[in-house]
Design an enzyme around this catalytic site. Structure first.
Site, short mmCIF file in Angstrom:
data_model
loop_
_atom_site.label_atom_id
_atom_site.label_comp_id
_atom_site.label_asym_id
_atom_site.label_seq_id
_atom_site.Cartn_x
_atom_site.Cartn_y
_atom_site.Cartn_z
N LYS A 180 2.17 -1.71 10.64
CA LYS A 180 1.96 -2.95 10.04
C LYS A 180 2.91 -2.47 8.45
O LYS A 180 2.28 -1.93 7.55
CB LYS A 180 0.82 -3.44 9.50
CG LYS A 180 0.40 -4.81 9.43
CD LYS A 180 1.28 -5.47 8.44
CE LYS A 180 0.62 -5.43 7.26
NZ LYS A 180 1.51 -5.96 5.95
N GLU A 217 -3.74 7.66 1.73
CA GLU A 217 -2.96 8.23 0.68
C GLU A 217 -2.76 7.15 -0.45
O GLU A 217 -2.12 6.09 -0.37
CB GLU A 217 -1.47 8.72 1.09
CG GLU A 217 -1.76 9.56 2.20
CD GLU A 217 -0.39 10.11 2.86
OE1 GLU A 217 0.87 9.56 2.40
OE2 GLU A 217 -0.23 10.82 4.04
P1 ADP Z 1 0.16 -2.88 -3.33
O1 ADP Z 1 0.77 -1.63 -3.49
O2 ADP Z 1 1.30 -4.02 -3.22
O3 ADP Z 1 -1.01 -3.04 -4.08
P2 ADP Z 1 -1.55 -2.62 -1.08
O4 ADP Z 1 -2.31 -1.38 -1.24
O5 ADP Z 1 -2.39 -3.91 -1.03
O6 ADP Z 1 -0.32 -2.80 -1.94
O7 ADP Z 1 -0.85 -2.75 0.41
C1 ADP Z 1 -0.43 -1.73 0.86
C2 ADP Z 1 -0.18 -2.19 2.58
O8 ADP Z 1 -1.62 -2.59 2.75
C3 ADP Z 1 0.75 -3.34 2.92
O9 ADP Z 1 1.30 -3.44 4.21
C4 ADP Z 1 -0.41 -4.41 2.96
O10 ADP Z 1 0.22 -5.56 3.74
C5 ADP Z 1 -1.60 -3.84 3.45
N1 ADP Z 1 -2.80 -4.59 3.34
C6 ADP Z 1 -3.44 -5.24 1.98
N2 ADP Z 1 -4.63 -5.69 2.32
C7 ADP Z 1 -4.86 -5.26 3.49
C8 ADP Z 1 -6.19 -5.37 4.16
N3 ADP Z 1 -7.36 -5.83 3.85
N4 ADP Z 1 -6.30 -4.66 5.43
C9 ADP Z 1 -5.23 -4.02 5.93
N5 ADP Z 1 -4.18 -3.87 5.36
C10 ADP Z 1 -3.84 -4.44 4.02
#
Ligand code: ADP
Length: 494
Positions: free
Chosen positions: A185, A260
């Site tokens: 994803k 990570e």
């Molecule tokens: P950012 O660095 O933009 O804060 P995130 O850590 O939220 O990023 O996002 C990193 C990845 O995690 C992206 O692919 C995002 O779509 C995914 N993501 C965000 N929220 C969730 C969730 N609740 N469950 C699973 N994947 C998530």
């Protein structure tokens, strides 16, 4: 799900990119889409399939069905296909680089010369490592012990936007090499190269369902994926708040999870260091417009050389040209999204309001528009200030001074993170002493960003859980088994 999607294939930087999911070896649309825009200028690039629970479940079903076949495929054959994927990446380096730059705004020259070759290397490295993976058999009171690495099952891989294909393949390659099947994803701000990877893998002969690409928002597609009880491993790179959600989902199903996360890594400059090198490495922390989890964003400089260091740093930073990431002469490009730029600026403005001083930068680049943030250096910051303890993920560095090694270590270890640390000193004994006491998954001494894929990579404290790289990756992506056979294990009885 339907096969309808108005513009299923778009052209980005001259390259055809399918905007749908890749599930069970075919393209699958969603009834809804989400917009993807370029950080270079905000121009719309594509409407991407917006996956949800149904698509996540379909992807896991496909991966689950493909698992026994791929797990039973011999190591040599798996390695051969991974090498073929690497060949496909090499063949399409220019296209991948151009699409990645359009999608996430990082420098084209670095995508071409550094990142995409590294993507190919991810596949070659783990394919080759697989063939050497082993543990010598050993004996216990005449019984033989044999360690084997069994594939675990379906791996859910969730990746961020700052180095999309590089970080995706750093997980996909070992997971596939180990004999697992994968649902990837990618981040919603940079979904395109994952789709190209699906094309490349299919052309390389990876069987249907072994690699699936699920597009969509984290809270929808991502959350549904990680909570699916059929998932055997979750590997995530991203932010701490999202990690808490993912760890929660992993806890519910008791699934091993590799996290990570972010950092607030120190770059320590002792008075006995090579100052030119120190300045060079410090300015490198603006790479990728500061959107690097490993960045040494806290410059900790011994007081006696702080003035000279700052003078040279300002001089060197002034040579960084900010602009179009496709231009060879550009040293710093845009940030990923206007929302992210607003977040970066929020940190900086709050710091300035608390008495910090901007030696350089201190705001958006108003000439270039909403995506570009000026490389910024802040001084006069308190050790417990938000700007010193929280990850900004932009081109923003702070500078603090110290007088003693103890003080340096207290500052260095003074956040809730522990991803990396960079240490500049001309004294090997000091390097050994300080390194031993630094809380960090990686320490670089008189260098920065040298990363071998066989090295363990990960963070301490809230920078993550677990290590990946070389054997550590296989430990994570496999069910490691020890088989003990009695001395007369195969004697006939009766
Ligand atoms: P950012 O660095 O933009 O804060 P995130 O850590 O939220 O990023 O996002 C990193 C990845 O995690 C992206 O692919 C995002 O779509 C995914 N993501 C965000 N929220 C969730 C969730 N609740 N469950 C699973 N994947 C998530």
């Amino acid at each position: 799900m339907s096969e309808r999607h108005d513009r299923a294939v778009v052209t980005v930087a001259g390259v055809a990119v399918d905007t749908r999911h890749w599930i069970d070896g075919r393209r699958v649309a969603s009834s809804a889409t989400f917009p993807d825009a370029s950080p270079m200028d905000g121009a719309p690039l594509a409407e991407i399939a917006r996956g949800g629970a149904a698509e996540a479940s379909a992807a896991v079903t496909a991966a689950r069905a493909a698992f026994p076949g791929w797990a039973a495929t011999g190591r040599e054959e798996r390695a051969r296909i991974l090498h073929a994927i690497a060949d496909g990446v090499d063949k399409r380096t220019e296209e991948l680089a151009a699409v990645e730059t359009a999608d996430n705004g990082a420098l084209l020259r670095s995508h071409r010369r550094g990142v995409m070759p590294r993507v190919a290397h991810n596949f070659r490295f783990f394919a080759d490592w697989l063939l050497t993976l082993g543990h010598e058999d050993f004996e216990t009171r005449g019984h033989s012990n044999h360690v084997s690495w069994d594939p675990a099952g379906v791996c859910a891989l969730i990746t961020p936007w700052n180095a999309p294909l590089m970080l995706a393949t750093w997980k996909v390659a070992p997971a596939l090499a180990a004999g697992n099947t994968v649902v990837l994803k990618p981040a919603e701000w940079s979904p395109l190269t994952a789709s190209l990877l699906a094309d490349i893998a299919a052309e390389a002969g990876l069987p249907a369902g072994v690699l699936n690409v699920l597009q969509g928002y984290g809270e929808e597609a991502g959350a549904a994926l990680v909570s699916d009880p059929r998932v055997a491993r979750i590997s995530f790179t991203g932010s701490v708040p999202t990690a808490r959600h993912i760890a929660g989902a992993a806890a519910a199903n008791l699934v091993p999870v590799s996290l990570e996360l972010g950092g607030k890594s120190p770059l320590l400059v002792f008075a006995d260091a090579d100052l030119d090198l120190a300045v060079e490495l410090a300015v490198e922390q603006y790479d990728n417009a500061g959107q690097v989890c490993l960045a040494g964003t806290r410059l900790l400089v011994e007081s006696s050389v702080a003035e000279e260091f700052t003078r040279r740093f300002v001089e060197k930073a002034a040579t960084l040209r900010q602009g179009d990431p496709r231009d060879e002469a550009t040293g710093i490009g845009p940030n990923i999204h206007p929302d992210h730029v607003a977040r970066i600026d929020g940190f900086v403005q709050r710091a300035l309001a608390c008495g910090a001083r901007a030696v350089i930068g201190g705001g958006p680049n108003t000439e270039l528009g909403g995506f570009y943030y000026l490389p910024t250096l802040l001084t006069d910051v308190a050790p417990d200030a938000e700007i010193v303890t929280e990850e900004v993920f932009g081109p923003v560095l702070t500078l603090q001074t110290f007088d003693t090694e103890e003080e340096a270590l207290t500052l260095a270890n003074g956040t809730r993170f522990g991803l990396a640390a960079t240490l500049l000193t001309g004294d090997q004994e000091r390097a050994d002493r300080v390194t031993r006491q630094l809380v960090a998954g990686t320490v670089w001494v008189n260098c920065f960003f040298v990363r071998d894929l066989q090295a363990p990579f990960g963070g301490s404290r809230q920078s993550g859980i677990g290590r990946e790289g070389g054997t550590w990756s296989f430990d994570f992506y496999c069910d490691v088994k020890n088989t003990v056979t009695a001395p007369k294990g195969f004697a006939h009885h009766g």
